[in-house]
Design a protein around this motif. Sequence first.
Motif, PDB file in Angstrom:
ATOM      1  N   UNK A  92       0.833  -1.200   0.000  1.00 21.34           N
ATOM      2  CA  UNK A  92       0.000   0.000   0.000  1.00 21.34           C
ATOM      3  C   UNK A  92       0.867   1.249   0.000  1.00 21.34           C
ATOM      4  N   UNK A 166       5.216   5.370   7.757  1.00 19.45           N
ATOM      5  CA  UNK A 166       5.396   4.699   9.045  1.00 19.45           C
ATOM      6  C   UNK A 166       4.050   4.563   9.746  1.00 19.45           C
ATOM      7  N   UNK A 167       3.133   5.470   9.440  1.00 19.39           N
ATOM      8  CA  UNK A 167       1.842   5.459  10.107  1.00 19.39           C
ATOM      9  C   UNK A 167       1.020   4.221   9.794  1.00 19.39           C
ATOM     10  N   UNK A 168       1.269   3.624   8.640  1.00 19.68           N
ATOM     11  CA  UNK A 168       0.491   2.428   8.317  1.00 19.68           C
ATOM     12  C   UNK A 168       1.383   1.199   8.403  1.00 19.68           C
ATOM     13  N   UNK A 169       2.377   1.252   9.263  1.00 20.51           N
ATOM     14  CA  UNK A 169       3.189   0.103   9.638  1.00 20.51           C
ATOM     15  C   UNK A 169       4.235  -0.309   8.617  1.00 20.51           C
ATOM     16  N   UNK A 170       4.604   0.615   7.707  1.00 16.37           N
ATOM     17  CA  UNK A 170       5.771   0.322   6.869  1.00 16.37           C
ATOM     18  C   UNK A 170       7.013   0.640   7.702  1.00 16.37           C
ATOM     19  N   UNK A 171       7.949  -0.292   7.733  1.00 14.36           N
ATOM     20  CA  UNK A 171       9.085  -0.147   8.644  1.00 14.36           C
ATOM     21  C   UNK A 171      10.224   0.629   8.002  1.00 14.36           C
ATOM     22  N   UNK A 174      11.818   6.414   9.354  1.00 11.96           N
ATOM     23  CA  UNK A 174      11.151   7.142  10.432  1.00 11.96           C
ATOM     24  C   UNK A 174      10.497   6.178  11.419  1.00 11.96           C
ATOM     25  N   UNK A 175       9.943   5.092  10.886  1.00 11.13           N
ATOM     26  CA  UNK A 175       9.329   4.107  11.766  1.00 11.13           C
ATOM     27  C   UNK A 175      10.367   3.537  12.717  1.00 11.13           C
ATOM     28  N   UNK A 178      11.101   6.060  15.323  1.00 12.13           N
ATOM     29  CA  UNK A 178      10.055   6.142  16.338  1.00 12.13           C
ATOM     30  C   UNK A 178      10.143   4.961  17.297  1.00 12.13           C
ATOM     31  N   UNK A 179      10.461   3.809  16.734  1.00  5.93           N
ATOM     32  CA  UNK A 179      10.593   2.619  17.566  1.00  5.93           C
ATOM     33  C   UNK A 179      11.725   2.810  18.576  1.00  5.93           C
TER      34      UNK A 179
END
Lengths: 227, 256, 256, 220, 242
Positions: A92, A166-171, A174-175, A178-179
């Motif tokens: 997506x 990153x908001x829809x769980x793509x790593x 930035x994701x 944030x992790x």
Amino acid sequence: MGLELDFSVVLDRWRSLLDGATLTLELAFIAVVCGAIIGVFGAIGRRGGNPLIERLCGAYVEGIRNTPLLVQIFLVYFGLSSLGLKFSAFTVAAVALTINVGAYTTEIMRAGFDSIVRGQIEAAEGLGLSKAQIYWHVIIWPGIERVYPALTSQFVLLMLASSVTSQISAEELTAVANYIQSETYRSFETYIVVALIYVALSFVMRFGFWLLGLALFPRRRRLGTPL
Amino acid sequence: MNISAIQSAPATNGIAPVVAMRQVHKSFGPLKVLDGVSFEVARGEVTVLIGRSGSGKSTALRCIDRFESIDGGEIEVCGRRVDDAGLDLRALRLDVGIVFQSYNLFPHLTIEENITLAPHAVKGVPKAEARALAAKVLAQVGLEEKLHAYPEQLSGGQQQRAAIARSLAMQPKVMLFDEVTSALDPELTGEVLKVIEALAADGMTMVMVTHEMGFARGIADQVVFMHKGKVHEAGPADILSLPSTPELAQFVGTGL
Amino acid sequence: MNISAIQSAPATNGIAPVVAMRQVHKSFGPLKVLDGVSFEVARGEVTVLIGRSGSGKSTALRCIDRFESIDGGEIEVCGRRVDDAGLDLRALRLDVGIVFQSYNLFPHLTIEENITLAPHAVKGVPKAEARALAAKVLAQVGLEEKLHAYPEQLSGGQQQRAAIARSLAMQPKVMLFDEVTSALDPELTGEVLKVIEALAADGMTMVMVTHEMGFARGIADQVVFMHKGKVHEAGPADILSLPSTPELAQFVGTGL
Amino acid sequence: MGGALNVNHLLFLGHGALWTIGLSVIALVGGGLAGFLVALGRVSPSRTVRLLAATYVQLIQGTPLLVIMFLSFFGLAAIGFNISPLAAAGASMTIFVAAYLGEIWRGCIEAVPRPQWEAAEGLALSRSQRMVKVILPQAIRIATPPTVGFMVQIIKNTSLASVVGFVELTRSGQIINNSMFEPFLIYSIIAVVYFSLCYPLSRLSRRLERTALQKKPALA
Amino acid sequence: DLLDDIMAAKKIRISTDLAIPPSGMMDSSMKPVGSDVETAELLAKDLGLTIEWVQTTGATRIPNLQTNKADVVISTLSVTPERAKVIDFTDPYAALESVVGGLKTIEVKDWDGLKGKTIAVSRGTTQDTALTNRAKEGGGFNVARYDDDATMVTAAVTGQADFIATSATIVNQIGVKNPARAFEPKVLITTFNLAMGVKKGEPRLKAKLNEWIAENIKNGKLNAIYKKYHGADLPANMRGAS
Ligand SMILES: Nc1ncnc2c1ncn2[C@@H]1O[C@H](COP(=O)(O)OP(=O)(O)OP(=O)(O)O)[C@@H](O)[C@H]1O
Ligand SMILES: Nc1ncnc2c1ncn2[C@@H]1O[C@H](COP(=O)(O)OP(=O)(O)OP(=O)(O)O)[C@@H](O)[C@H]1O
Ligand SMILES: [Mg+2]
Ligand SMILES: [Mg+2]
């Protein structure tokens, strides 16, 4: 205030950061390649004479350019799943980014194609080239060469903008950031490191496009002058 | 005024003309640009179109290669009706080569690529053969050493000659030239005109628009003087020295 | 070849020359464009620079107004050393007016504003006075009715005349013209040349580059023929009719 | 949790939209002024100034706005400058917009043909006179369409100000969605609001572009 | 000293993320509600202070504290040793029972049943850490990380995710939003203690908060708040311990 910075906690996770950066580049790569193809066809559609197609392409460009990428991503991601279609976050994200950059590319390429003067096209017509051949040899390549710097900037912007996936769980990068920062609460260190990685990535991308430009546009390589 | 226009046409000699315009009408919106133009061009002949700015010379030339469609009359080129709606445009353009004032070389391609593009893409000539052809036509226009240069590396005269070579490489039956020297300085003009003279000597059928009266005199088998969208006077090159209408007389007077 | 070049210089008559180039050298990278150029221009005289494309005429002219710095030799304009590093550029440009081939009017200003801009901003001439001045110089070039038009509303010849008027309004001591007519068609060329003739008759000191041999013959007090970055031959206008080097002979031959 | 969409929600969104507009205006004014300086720096006669300006542009254009926002709000506070969210958002947007507008405007200044500079020089105008009276008026004409076009980006980018605590349009939508779980509905509404803010500007920029291409009708 | 400053100003700045229901959210008249919100309100009332809400997102809760833009963070912070290096935690005021929840229609009893499945989680939370470690040690499932609980729940409601790791409360909520996709707790992960965050080096403030927490756990007020929003009592050991 005495805020003590300790980068070791962040740098210890260099593997995750590397993975994130790789994914960011992968997303950017897919979106750029597919977006460029959409851009070429979109630009042809926007100039191509058929009023229905012109309107459709126009609506696509305006619809995308005038709404935020994040909202587009949410609409695609949750919209598709509400319809019962389930794709991975990566798919997506790649699709949404492609749709997004495709609109910008369409607009930039249209400007490039429009900058080809009538005389060039008439010369090609006079030589008996077909419409498709004229597009390929006389409009698309020199048109892209003209707007190549603008395209490069747009693609780098896209790479930076991909962070919202990153908001829809793509790593992506930035994701990962944030992790790391919510696991360690080392926000400053994380953001500083990530900013440097983004600057490096955009430098790498610009360099890559410069090399690609040398390969694609031999005239420019040899003469160094803009078209 | 119009009497001479109607009498002007045939300069041919029994054989079917390569190019024939018959009572061609053409308007741009309200502006009548061609108003019943007729003339014929025989094989191997050079026809020169002259006339004031805006008299319709370029338009006439462009109609021959169907860059403009016409509103009335007929145009025949190499036995093909150009005004026909079902015309095979690419076939027409295989027969006709056209060269413009502004060269229109493709700036992103080398001279060789400019020349080989159409033979390879349109006629399917193999690359190697097309390259040999390019070398040949470039030699014809005296530019053999510029094979790998880009257009912007050439002077105006050289660019114009390369544009002619590009058309020649398609081996057309007719060549159309639209003021091919008017962007050039006198010295470069000389270069280009020499190439055209050589083509004429080789028996190429040509229609050209030019402002160079001296050149027209030297090369034309037929001179067509256009005035306000009509063929006002036409005939052998002698009409430039002995014009029979006051308009041509005035034009030749100012043109020199 | 070079012998005539070295002998070429002084066309003056005892009084200090307004413009003097002495053994000027100038290269663009590896390309030697001026290779020891010397000539002098006396007050009230018209000097015409001729020569092939690329021979360095424009560069010579641009050096006089310090649009290019030079690599060797000296240039003196109105008693001021132009090659001096500490030169007061604006003072030089108050003495020298320059007009280019491409007009270079400011498109966002009316003709009047184009003309009054520099006198007001540079010399502090009051607005009203500057406007009167604009009307005067426009009349001088026959454009009085175009005061309030924008450049794009004028024909090429009118734009070129307005550009000349703009320079005149600064009341320079010398005017430099670089191919001011070569972008114009013959009719418009005539308009501009008439203005320059009138200036010459008024005793303006001028240096001009031109391809119009007929005009050069009629107006030049001194003709400087440049060839490959050198002054190849120089002298009164007669040298155009009786060239003493084969290069000038060839140039004049093709140029006509 | 939950409840249907009601007037309060819409008011909340409207309030967010006002912040979006406000931040955009601040960004444009601040970024415009700073961007002007950047553009001048990029064409400065001094090599050092040019290099500095170019470095600034490269650096900022390579950094995500989110990171700039974060560092200017929390980073400044960490070294002792406690600034308000508004000041931080304004400063970051200014820094960000200046880099982009500066680059756009440099292009426009350089697009004024070389001979225009020379003509002005030949008339003995000083450097600042040349810039103010000859180059800038022409550059502004060229610059208007891309500038208006860029404003659209600014409007959308203000959403990142949520990181310093602003509840602008996107964030207010998120907050509502996170208590209602109607993503499709709410994000559609947000998309429509953004579109109605941005589209007129896009149109305007297209119009300006077209009129810039056309010549003025001849009056003479 | 921060505590004195707060008492002197009669105002406490509390940082809470209002987009993470049921701890922090907006009600239908757009007022902040939720268990963390009510806890904060109770705290302020007891201390005789007014609250200044510091709007924050998940990522900026801690920087707000570190750079003195907020006095206390009450925003579902769970305690880990790593985090404790950066800020100080109070004693726990609540606990979160983390579970893996799944669609009722899918049969899963234990960790083995999750093999090959994808579990959605809120990025960087303690659930995330726990699941990530388990996955690394051969758990056989994938982890999909969303930026916050709400996005994760949205993913579950719209059908992007069939399993989520979060509190049991949230798991039960999904069926309310979309009856076609009712979720139920499947596997217990563990129970995390939630604590308030304060800046390092403020022992008096921390002590004061601890005192208040101990008292309100004893008198049952914190349990009441918890129950109101999470539908269950605080874990027995927490109530019993005090
Ligand atoms: N595409 C067009 N649309 C509208 N008017 C046109 C178009 N092309 C040409 N015209 C007009 O038609 C008239 C004839 O043009 P044409 O180019 O044939 O003249 P010409 O004889 O070639 O002149 P020149 O010597 O200046 O090239 C002119 O008045 C011109 O303005
Ligand atoms: N800025 C520049 N950089 C590099 N080369 C230059 C530059 N300006 C001029 N030249 C080169 O210097 C040579 C002389 O140029 P110049 O313009 O003086 O010739 P010219 O005699 O005025 O020719 P023309 O009649 O074509 O105007 C040419 O070969 C030109 O290419
Ligand atoms: Mg014409
Ligand atoms: Mg020149």
